[in-house]
Design a protein around this motif. Structure first.
Motif, PDB file in Angstrom:
ATOM      1  N   LEU A  76     -14.660 -51.522  -6.578  1.00 31.05           N
ATOM      2  CA  LEU A  76     -15.462 -50.468  -5.962  1.00 31.05           C
ATOM      3  C   LEU A  76     -14.828 -49.100  -6.204  1.00 31.05           C
ATOM      4  N   ASP A  77     -13.509 -49.020  -6.039  1.00 36.98           N
ATOM      5  CA  ASP A  77     -12.808 -47.745  -6.276  1.00 36.98           C
ATOM      6  C   ASP A  77     -12.976 -47.279  -7.717  1.00 36.98           C
ATOM      7  N   ALA A  78     -12.873 -48.218  -8.656  1.00 39.22           N
ATOM      8  CA  ALA A  78     -13.029 -47.862 -10.071  1.00 39.22           C
ATOM      9  C   ALA A  78     -14.443 -47.375 -10.355  1.00 39.22           C
ATOM     10  N   CYS A  79     -15.426 -48.029  -9.775  1.00 37.06           N
ATOM     11  CA  CYS A  79     -16.819 -47.629  -9.994  1.00 37.06           C
ATOM     12  C   CYS A  79     -17.072 -46.247  -9.383  1.00 37.06           C
ATOM     13  N   ILE A  80     -16.545 -46.023  -8.190  1.00 38.41           N
ATOM     14  CA  ILE A  80     -16.691 -44.717  -7.537  1.00 38.41           C
ATOM     15  C   ILE A  80     -16.049 -43.625  -8.384  1.00 38.41           C
ATOM     16  N   ALA A  81     -14.848 -43.884  -8.881  1.00 42.66           N
ATOM     17  CA  ALA A  81     -14.139 -42.894  -9.703  1.00 42.66           C
ATOM     18  C   ALA A  81     -14.894 -42.603 -10.999  1.00 42.66           C
ATOM     19  N   MET A  82     -15.420 -43.636 -11.641  1.00 42.59           N
ATOM     20  CA  MET A  82     -16.142 -43.444 -12.900  1.00 42.59           C
ATOM     21  C   MET A  82     -17.438 -42.668 -12.646  1.00 42.59           C
ATOM     22  N   CYS A  83     -18.130 -42.997 -11.559  1.00 37.85           N
ATOM     23  CA  CYS A  83     -19.364 -42.271 -11.234  1.00 37.85           C
ATOM     24  C   CYS A  83     -19.066 -40.811 -10.910  1.00 37.85           C
TER      25      CYS A  83
END
Length: 124
Positions: A76-83
């Motif tokens: 989730l953190d990686a997806c949030i950061a990429m978005c």
């Protein structure tokens, strides 16, 4: 446990509507980023990477087996950061590109949905 909640070994019970909203937001963001990446703007690499991350996040959420809370939070953190990165890049072109504006909006919605799942996990 009610039918609208899902629990797997080692994972807290998750609200299925929230999980579905997150998967839907990831899918929409993936599609928007894919379209935006074809515009040949400076944001194209960020859009392609974000599309890949959203696809991975969505597929991981659909296949919860083997997922631990720590792994789910990291995803989730990686997806949030990429978005966030993609949204920031697309916002630089949003005034003159409706596709970039659409992509930035989809990234924001995906960030919000992933953050909601992450918060729910922290409270469980």
């Amino acid at each position: 446990m009610s039918a609208d909640m899902m629990s797997m070994e080692g994972m807290p019970a998750m609200d299925m509507a929230m999980m579905q909203a997150c998967m839907d937001a990831c899918a929409a963001c993936e599609q928007a980023c894919t379209v935006c990446s074809t515009q040949m703007m400076d944001c194209a690499p960020a859009c392609m990477n974000c599309a890949d991350m959203c696809n991975t996040m969505m597929r991981s959420m659909m296949r919860m087996q083997g997922m631990t809370p720590a792994v789910m939070v990291a995803m989730l953190d990686a997806c949030i950061a990429m978005c966030q990165m993609c949204m920031d890049e697309c916002m630089e072109h949003a005034d003159h590109s409706p596709v970039c504006k659409m992509c930035a909006d989809a990234c924001k919605a995906c960030m919000d949905a992933c953050s909601a799942v992450r918060s729910a996990m922290a409270m469980a």
